[in-house]
Design an enzyme around this catalytic site. Sequence first.
Site, PDB file in Angstrom:
ATOM      1  N   LYS A  59      37.996  79.921  64.079  1.00  0.00           N
ATOM      2  CA  LYS A  59      37.201  78.705  64.274  1.00  0.00           C
ATOM      3  C   LYS A  59      36.771  78.540  65.732  1.00  0.00           C
ATOM      4  CE  LYS A  59      38.418  75.881  60.350  1.00  0.00           C
ATOM      5  NZ  LYS A  59      39.307  76.759  59.558  1.00  0.00           N
ATOM      6  N   GLU A  84      33.522  66.595  61.153  1.00  0.00           N
ATOM      7  CA  GLU A  84      34.388  66.124  60.079  1.00  0.00           C
ATOM      8  C   GLU A  84      35.400  67.231  59.822  1.00  0.00           C
ATOM      9  OE1 GLU A  84      33.079  69.142  57.882  1.00  0.00           O
ATOM     10  OE2 GLU A  84      31.556  67.866  58.772  1.00  0.00           O
ATOM     11  N   SER A  92      42.045  85.798  59.389  1.00  0.00           N
ATOM     12  CA  SER A  92      41.279  84.706  59.990  1.00  0.00           C
ATOM     13  C   SER A  92      42.113  83.813  60.904  1.00  0.00           C
ATOM     14  CB  SER A  92      40.631  83.861  58.890  1.00  0.00           C
ATOM     15  OG  SER A  92      41.603  83.424  57.954  1.00  0.00           O
TER      16      SER A  92
HETATM   17  C1  PLP Z   1      39.196  77.120  58.195  1.00  0.00           C
HETATM   18  C2  PLP Z   1      39.867  78.393  57.893  1.00  0.00           C
HETATM   19  C3  PLP Z   1      39.383  79.266  56.889  1.00  0.00           C
HETATM   20  C4  PLP Z   1      38.234  78.946  55.970  1.00  0.00           C
HETATM   21  O1  PLP Z   1      36.993  78.859  56.580  1.00  0.00           O
HETATM   22  P1  PLP Z   1      35.852  79.952  56.427  1.00  0.00           P
HETATM   23  O2  PLP Z   1      34.651  79.250  56.923  1.00  0.00           O
HETATM   24  O3  PLP Z   1      35.745  80.360  54.998  1.00  0.00           O
HETATM   25  O4  PLP Z   1      36.237  81.110  57.290  1.00  0.00           O
HETATM   26  C5  PLP Z   1      40.034  80.479  56.712  1.00  0.00           C
HETATM   27  N1  PLP Z   1      41.112  80.816  57.447  1.00  0.00           N
HETATM   28  C6  PLP Z   1      41.609  80.006  58.411  1.00  0.00           C
HETATM   29  C7  PLP Z   1      42.804  80.441  59.177  1.00  0.00           C
HETATM   30  C8  PLP Z   1      41.006  78.769  58.661  1.00  0.00           C
HETATM   31  O5  PLP Z   1      41.507  77.967  59.605  1.00  0.00           O
END
Ligand code: PLP
Length: 409
Positions: free
Chosen positions: A86, A108, A377
């Site tokens: 993010k 949000e 992620s």
């Molecule tokens: C917010 C988040 C996601 C989901 O968001 P995408 O826009 O689909 O990438 C996935 N993994 C983590 C660790 C997150 O914080």
Amino acid sequence: MQKPGYYGQWGGAFIPEVLYETFKELNAAFTAAKADPAFWQEYVDLMATYSCRATPLTHADNLSRHFGGAQIFIKREDLNHTGAHKANNVMGQGLLVKRMGKKRVIAETGAGQHGVATATMAAKFGLECTIYMGEEDVMRQRPNVFWMEKLGAKVVPVTSGSKTLKDAINEAFRDWVTRMDDTHYVMGTVCGPHPFPEMVAWFQSIIGQEAHQQIIKQFGSLPARVYACVGGGSNAMGIFQGFLDHGEVELIGVEAGGHGIDSGQHAARLASKDASAGVAQGYHTMFLQNDDGQMMDTHSVAAGLDYVGVSPILTDLWQQGKVRFEAATDQEVMEALELTMKREGIIPALESSHAFVQAYKEAGDMEADEAIIINMSGRGDKDIFTVAHAFDDPSWKEFIIKKGAEYAA
Ligand SMILES: *Cc1c(COP(=O)(O)O)cnc(C)c1O
């Protein structure tokens, strides 16, 4: 010719008339920034000095041996500042806000992760910051609310409707309409009205650019498959863009299967048959909605994947057969998480663990001279309450009860 902001039939910008000028301004600023190599360089430099980029690509040799098939590589977005991909998006939008000369950002957030990332960016750039969050979510996500406030953001609990994410989205748009001149709305994922999907995908493409170079350098050739979890779709679009021009690389998006895709309690838009085409929240995509267009209640153990819509860019790629969609259940996610911790000393976020599930299902049937990449992620520290509860850890329970008693006394 394709209209700007459309991906096949998907996307668009369904916005109230009053926001027309603001979107025009945003489109102009983004188009100019995207065409300016100095802007991208400024972004890369910022991410290198504030957020540990380039993030490593880790060869998971223990897990590769465990499954006895493909070589498993993990792209480490968990090592970003604030613990997830993010940061790529919010810091990029922060630079754009500076370029537009705006002084205030709003966002949000459901689970609170995007709120914390936005509050961090606002503190770094000296911007005023307001975060809208459903009252229910404020109660459930206290640690994130705590950090947002300590980072200097104002957190506004939204008490209308179901008091969750979709109500917070409505409230944030209402705010934007009244403060368009000095305020930018920081979209958290590759959804919403144009230009947000394109903009967020562009900032996140840094993941795929790095991963492409890294796998060539470390493994000697492109991977056979790339796996990413899909909430809105930003981390998936980020890594997929590094391989989309190479048809031999199979791209796999993994959605939240919750209690199973036949249970009605999941957030699988493209991997289930439960979603249908619709327009909501400013864009056209496949939504989990009922026959009247009312959004359904979704479920996932991973708050970041618990969303009714999905990126219009991914819906188009799915329709074209360029991305395969699968779903992982809550149960499978816990098993993959445990295995990854024990074998590699790595703690993936519950969201990321969905991508690990699907990779683990397939790795053993592949050849040792093939590579796969899992986009990790984010890191799992944030999930300690959920994970300890799911493992039914007695010492953790005792610890929480004792802490509670300390405050009650
Ligand atoms: C917010 C988040 C996601 C989901 O968001 P995408 O826009 O689909 O990438 C996935 N993994 C983590 C660790 C997150 O914080």
